[in-house]
Design a protein around this motif. Structure first.
Motif, mmCIF file in Angstrom:
data_model
loop_
_atom_site.group_PDB
_atom_site.id
_atom_site.type_symbol
_atom_site.label_atom_id
_atom_site.label_comp_id
_atom_site.label_asym_id
_atom_site.label_seq_id
_atom_site.Cartn_x
_atom_site.Cartn_y
_atom_site.Cartn_z
ATOM 1 N N TYR B 58 0.713 -1.144 -0.038
ATOM 2 C CA TYR B 58 0.046 0.000 0.117
ATOM 3 C C TYR B 58 1.107 1.234 -0.130
ATOM 4 C CZ TYR B 58 -3.683 3.430 1.404
ATOM 5 O OH TYR B 58 -4.611 4.273 1.296
ATOM 6 N N GLN B 59 1.836 1.252 0.752
ATOM 7 C CA GLN B 59 2.689 2.365 0.939
ATOM 8 C C GLN B 59 3.535 2.758 -0.359
ATOM 9 O OE1 GLN B 59 4.725 1.214 4.529
ATOM 10 N NE2 GLN B 59 3.352 2.613 5.814
ATOM 11 N N HIS B 60 4.043 1.639 -0.941
ATOM 12 C CA HIS B 60 4.969 1.890 -1.946
ATOM 13 C C HIS B 60 4.276 1.493 -3.617
ATOM 14 C CE1 HIS B 60 7.898 2.244 0.749
ATOM 15 N NE2 HIS B 60 7.868 0.828 1.371
ATOM 16 N N ILE B 61 3.054 1.624 -3.379
ATOM 17 C CA ILE B 61 2.253 1.267 -4.735
ATOM 18 C C ILE B 61 3.030 2.275 -5.993
ATOM 19 C CG2 ILE B 61 0.567 3.423 -4.406
ATOM 20 C CD1 ILE B 61 -0.424 -0.299 -5.232
ATOM 21 N N ASP B 62 3.362 3.474 -5.539
ATOM 22 C CA ASP B 62 4.139 4.021 -6.623
ATOM 23 C C ASP B 62 5.336 3.143 -7.293
ATOM 24 O OD1 ASP B 62 5.118 4.387 -4.137
ATOM 25 O OD2 ASP B 62 6.427 6.041 -5.103
ATOM 26 N N ARG B 63 5.701 2.160 -6.536
ATOM 27 C CA ARG B 63 6.890 1.330 -7.130
ATOM 28 C C ARG B 63 6.463 0.222 -7.956
ATOM 29 N NH1 ARG B 63 10.484 0.488 -1.976
ATOM 30 N NH2 ARG B 63 10.359 2.542 -0.999
ATOM 31 N N PHE B 64 4.886 -0.046 -8.003
ATOM 32 C CA PHE B 64 4.431 -1.125 -8.703
ATOM 33 C C PHE B 64 4.792 -0.949 -10.079
ATOM 34 C CE2 PHE B 64 0.578 -2.623 -10.822
ATOM 35 C CZ PHE B 64 0.918 -3.919 -11.009
ATOM 36 N N ALA B 65 5.535 -1.738 -10.760
ATOM 37 C CA ALA B 65 5.833 -1.654 -12.025
ATOM 38 C C ALA B 65 5.041 -2.430 -12.929
ATOM 39 C CB ALA B 65 7.190 -2.197 -12.107
ATOM 40 N N ARG B 66 4.488 -1.998 -13.874
ATOM 41 C CA ARG B 66 3.425 -2.567 -14.931
ATOM 42 C C ARG B 66 3.800 -3.855 -15.473
ATOM 43 N NH1 ARG B 66 0.429 1.608 -18.224
ATOM 44 N NH2 ARG B 66 2.345 2.943 -17.886
ATOM 45 N N GLN B 67 5.425 -4.260 -15.294
ATOM 46 C CA GLN B 67 5.500 -5.444 -15.930
ATOM 47 C C GLN B 67 5.038 -6.576 -15.712
ATOM 48 O OE1 GLN B 67 7.388 -2.702 -15.448
ATOM 49 N NE2 GLN B 67 9.722 -2.820 -16.155
ATOM 50 N N SER B 68 4.898 -6.390 -14.159
ATOM 51 C CA SER B 68 4.494 -7.800 -13.442
ATOM 52 C C SER B 68 3.011 -7.502 -12.957
ATOM 53 C CB SER B 68 5.140 -8.031 -12.004
ATOM 54 O OG SER B 68 5.065 -6.988 -11.237
ATOM 55 N N ALA B 69 2.271 -8.396 -12.880
ATOM 56 C CA ALA B 69 0.814 -8.426 -12.548
ATOM 57 C C ALA B 69 0.626 -7.991 -11.122
ATOM 58 C CB ALA B 69 0.208 -9.660 -12.581
ATOM 59 N N PHE B 70 -0.165 -7.541 -10.441
ATOM 60 C CA PHE B 70 -0.375 -6.955 -9.264
ATOM 61 C C PHE B 70 -0.125 -8.066 -8.261
ATOM 62 C CE2 PHE B 70 -3.177 -5.875 -5.466
ATOM 63 C CZ PHE B 70 -2.408 -4.803 -5.035
ATOM 64 N N LYS B 71 -0.889 -9.116 -8.461
ATOM 65 C CA LYS B 71 -0.865 -10.030 -7.334
ATOM 66 C C LYS B 71 0.582 -10.631 -7.433
ATOM 67 C CE LYS B 71 -4.592 -13.686 -6.769
ATOM 68 N NZ LYS B 71 -5.071 -14.835 -7.500
ATOM 69 N N THR B 72 1.277 -10.651 -8.482
ATOM 70 C CA THR B 72 2.695 -11.261 -8.330
ATOM 71 C C THR B 72 3.549 -10.379 -7.480
ATOM 72 O OG1 THR B 72 2.184 -12.101 -10.600
ATOM 73 C CG2 THR B 72 4.580 -12.099 -9.856
ATOM 74 N N TRP B 73 3.246 -8.905 -8.023
ATOM 75 C CA TRP B 73 4.138 -8.084 -7.042
ATOM 76 C C TRP B 73 3.891 -8.066 -5.573
ATOM 77 C CZ3 TRP B 73 2.247 -3.166 -4.859
ATOM 78 C CH2 TRP B 73 3.430 -2.309 -4.395
ATOM 79 N N VAL B 74 2.589 -8.175 -5.244
ATOM 80 C CA VAL B 74 2.291 -8.359 -3.742
ATOM 81 C C VAL B 74 2.747 -9.602 -3.069
ATOM 82 C CG1 VAL B 74 0.310 -8.430 -1.986
ATOM 83 C CG2 VAL B 74 0.142 -6.932 -4.126
ATOM 84 N N PHE B 75 2.752 -10.742 -4.060
ATOM 85 C CA PHE B 75 3.334 -11.900 -3.473
ATOM 86 C C PHE B 75 4.739 -11.977 -3.349
ATOM 87 C CE2 PHE B 75 0.475 -15.208 -2.225
ATOM 88 C CZ PHE B 75 -0.908 -14.606 -2.588
ATOM 89 N N SER B 76 5.513 -11.219 -4.365
ATOM 90 C CA SER B 76 7.048 -11.021 -4.300
ATOM 91 C C SER B 76 7.292 -10.209 -2.870
ATOM 92 C CB SER B 76 7.380 -10.450 -5.591
ATOM 93 O OG SER B 76 7.300 -9.108 -5.721
#
Lengths: 65, 209
Positions: B58-76
């Protein structure tokens, strides 16, 4: 000739990658003659279905704990 | 596919919107909990890891890179939290140690199941899973299923979960976990072998009482 050990691995890999025509043929040949491997193949599919059902189930004890 | 669509079409502000979707978050949280429990085997620790991962996402949502799926990102993120926690908690084995030697387990199981000539050992031939007698819809079955999942070596459990629960594609898992396609497929095979064996021993093979 494919044996059960090879067939079992192939029956799992079938869920993860497309098998080549040659692999498919060897596997079909084997499972046609081998009831235990046929069952094993079915169960690999069941594991996939069960996993899907599992993750969608909000089990009670998750909430209680 | 859904994951990919999600990642392509959403920018981070749209994704942060997901955090306000109660149903989505609750479902995600349950999946994360199951995932974390497979790794740490301690409910409280698993819960902590999930909360921290959620907060961090939640805090670093700006770092979420669109190359990976949201779920994958959260799980990593969750995976890293889990590893951190395991390292902090000295009473637990560090994840990497836990994963050593699992190959031996896998080989030992395969040797146990098959004869030298590659045929099934007589006693180990798969038996029919009798659904009507062993209805899988009940709560007791899911407890066994849970226990069998938890009995998997952590690496087996994680890769199996990524494939079957999170429905991640092969390239995505391999990229995330730094494993080759061959090694992923072999690990998934071993995970399924173990799981199958466990369910047959503890559920399907049991006489109904």
């Amino acid at each position: 000739m494919m044996n059960c050990k090879q067939a079992a691995q192939m029956l799992s890999e079938k869920l993860d990658r497309p098998l080549s025509a040659k692999e498919k043929m060897a596997l079909t040949l084997h499972t046609t003659m081998c009831p235990p491997c046929r069952l094993f193949g079915k169960q690999m599919g069941s594991l996939r279905d069960l996993s899907k059902a599992y993750i969608r189930s909000n089990d009670q004890h998750d909430k209680k704990s | 596919m859904t994951n990919e669509t999600l990642s392509v079409e959403m920018d981070s502000s749209a994704v942060s919107h997901l955090f306000r979707d109660g149903t989505f978050i609750e479902e995600l949280r349950m999946q994360m909990l199951k995932f974390a429990r497979l790794q740490v085997r301690d409910s409280q620790l698993a819960e902590d890891a999930v909360q921290e991962a959620m907060l961090s996402a939640y805090q670093h949502i700006d770092r979420f890179a669109r190359q990976s799926a949201f779920k994958t990102w959260v799980f990593s993120i969750l995976k890293n939290k889990v590893i951190d926690l395991l390292r902090k908690e000295k009473r637990h084995v560090v994840a990497s140690q836990l994963e050593d030697g699992v190959d031996l387990n896998g080989d030992a199981l395969i040797e146990h199941l098959f004869e030298e000539n590659g045929h099934w050992q007589k006693d180990e031939r798969p038996k029919k899973w009798d659904q009507p007698d062993h209805g899988v819809e009940n709560e007791h079955f899911w407890r066994i299923f849970d226990a069998c999942l938890e009995a998997l070596p952590a690496k087996y459990g994680r890769l199996f979960m990524m494939r079957e629960f999170l429905e991640m594609e092969t390239p995505e898992i391999c990229h995330n976990e730094g494993v080759s396609v061959t090694s992923l497929n072999v690990t998934l095979y071993r995970a399924r072998l173990r799981l199958r064996e466990c369910l047959e021993d503890d559920w399907f093979g049991k006489e109904k009482s």
